[in-house]
Design an enzyme around this catalytic site. Structure first.
Site, PDB file in Angstrom:
ATOM      1  N   LEU A  11       0.880  -1.164   0.000  1.00  0.00           N
ATOM      2  CA  LEU A  11       0.000   0.000   0.000  1.00  0.00           C
ATOM      3  C   LEU A  11       0.916   1.211   0.000  1.00  0.00           C
ATOM      4  O   LEU A  11       1.869   1.263   0.777  1.00  0.00           O
ATOM      5  CB  LEU A  11      -0.905   0.006   1.233  1.00  0.00           C
ATOM      6  N   ASP A  12       0.639   2.190  -0.864  1.00  0.00           N
ATOM      7  CA  ASP A  12       1.546   3.326  -0.966  1.00  0.00           C
ATOM      8  C   ASP A  12       1.416   4.240   0.252  1.00  0.00           C
ATOM      9  O   ASP A  12       0.612   4.006   1.158  1.00  0.00           O
ATOM     10  CB  ASP A  12       1.363   4.082  -2.277  1.00  0.00           C
ATOM     11  N   LEU A  13       2.188   5.295   0.257  1.00  0.00           N
ATOM     12  CA  LEU A  13       2.317   6.165   1.425  1.00  0.00           C
ATOM     13  C   LEU A  13       0.982   6.662   1.961  1.00  0.00           C
ATOM     14  O   LEU A  13       0.732   6.627   3.168  1.00  0.00           O
ATOM     15  CB  LEU A  13       3.212   7.363   1.065  1.00  0.00           C
ATOM     16  N   SER A  16      -2.078   5.484   1.197  1.00  0.00           N
ATOM     17  CA  SER A  16      -3.136   4.470   1.246  1.00  0.00           C
ATOM     18  C   SER A  16      -3.169   3.829   2.624  1.00  0.00           C
ATOM     19  O   SER A  16      -2.173   3.808   3.343  1.00  0.00           O
ATOM     20  CB  SER A  16      -2.919   3.407   0.176  1.00  0.00           C
TER      21      SER A  16
END
Length: 312
Positions: free
Chosen positions: A114-116, A118
């Site tokens: 999961l990106d920063l 998310s």
């Protein structure tokens, strides 16, 4: 004169990256990078390529330390908050998901990322091979998201995403989009996809005119975020893990991966037989024979009373 050891067949053993993944050292891709960096040795020789197989009795070391025996496969649910990166070390010095995990978990690997910005469900495991299997689109597991996006979406755009879409030369598979509700200039969506490419949700929604401003993963295959609090981690019970993985990644009763023939595998991926757990012996009774309540000590049947005797 002793004979020199016979050379190992190229067809025996398991690839070194797979061995490291099974041992929970890293994912296969990360293991290959570690080999390229000269951090992995086999029988005292530093490896320069991952095109090497490991056989029984081989000494595999990472940074000079022997890899540990493979532990049972474990899986955790983690509710990732936004503002953390899903990596073990960030070049920019940002706080990572793994720094906030309980120390007694040991080294774990994320299944997907999961990106920063998310948040939501992040699956963690100590088995790099399991991580690889569950990340494959061919596994068929759907990742589900709750998405808030600026703008509106048309039925034509929803159908376009359902059929698959190409964005900046990257082809994305079918994506399910259901409009939940509209609040002012924002639209809440339920999104389901099977590939999980880098920033996929944001990119495909941007291609149809939406700007994502909140993204929460609610499910990864059969595993749900549920009521797990933000920042908390919870291990999935072994019985549930075995049931949900099924034939996709079969485990024995102790949590070890099974190979052909229904046998567990060691660190080289070879099938091995695990001894059955001995059953505790039942303690012998200390009561003397014939001492059971309701029975006469001599074990003889009681004679009927006179008024119960049959008349001649």
């Amino acid at each position: 004169m002793a004979k020199p050891p016979a050379p190992k067949s190229a067809d025996t053993g398991e690839r070194i990256a797979k061995v490291l993944a099974h041992a929970g050292v890293a994912s296969r891709r990360e293991a290959e990078r570690m080999i390229e960096e000269g951090r992995v040795s086999l029988n005292g020789k530093v490896l320069k390529t991952p095109a090497v197989k490991v056989g029984p009795g081989d000494d595999v070391r990472v940074d000079g330390k022997p890899i540990a025996e493979k532990p049972p496969t474990r899986l955790w649910r983690h509710h990732k908050p936004d503002g953390l990166v899903t990596t073990h070390a960030d070049p920019q010095g940002r706080e990572t998901v793994f720094q906030a995990l309980p120390k007694d978990m040991g080294r774990v690997i994320s299944i997907g990322r999961l990106d920063l910005t998310s948040e939501g469900l992040l699956l963690l495991t100590n088995d790099g091979e399991l991580a690889r299997v569950l990340e494959l689109p061919s596994t068929g597991w759907t990742r589900r998201y709750r998405v808030r996006a600026y703008g509106d979406i048309t039925e034509e755009a929803i159908q376009k995403l359902k059929n698959g879409i190409t964005v900046e030369g990257v082809k994305y598979g079918p994506i399910e989009v259901v409009v939940d509700r509209r609040t002012g200039s924002n639209t809440w969506l339920n999104v389901g996809l099977k590939e999980g490419k880098n920033r996929e949700v944001r990119k495909v929604l941007s291609a149809v005119g939406l700007t994502v401003n909140r993204l929460l993963r609610t499910a990864y295959g059969p595993f749900q975020l549920g009521a797990l609090e933000k920042g908390k981690t919870e291990e999935i019970r072994r019985s549930v893990l075995r049931e949900q993985l099924g034939k996709l990644y079969p485990l024995d009763a102790d949590g070890y991966p099974l190979k052909d023939g229904g046998k567990a595998a060691d660190n080289t991926g070879r099938a091995v037989s695990r001894p059955a757990k001995p059953r505790p012996a039942k303690p012998h009774s200390t009561k003397p024979r014939g001492s059971n309540p309701g029975k006469r000590p001599d074990n003889k049947a009681r004679k009927p009373d006179a008024h119960h005797r049959r008349k001649p």
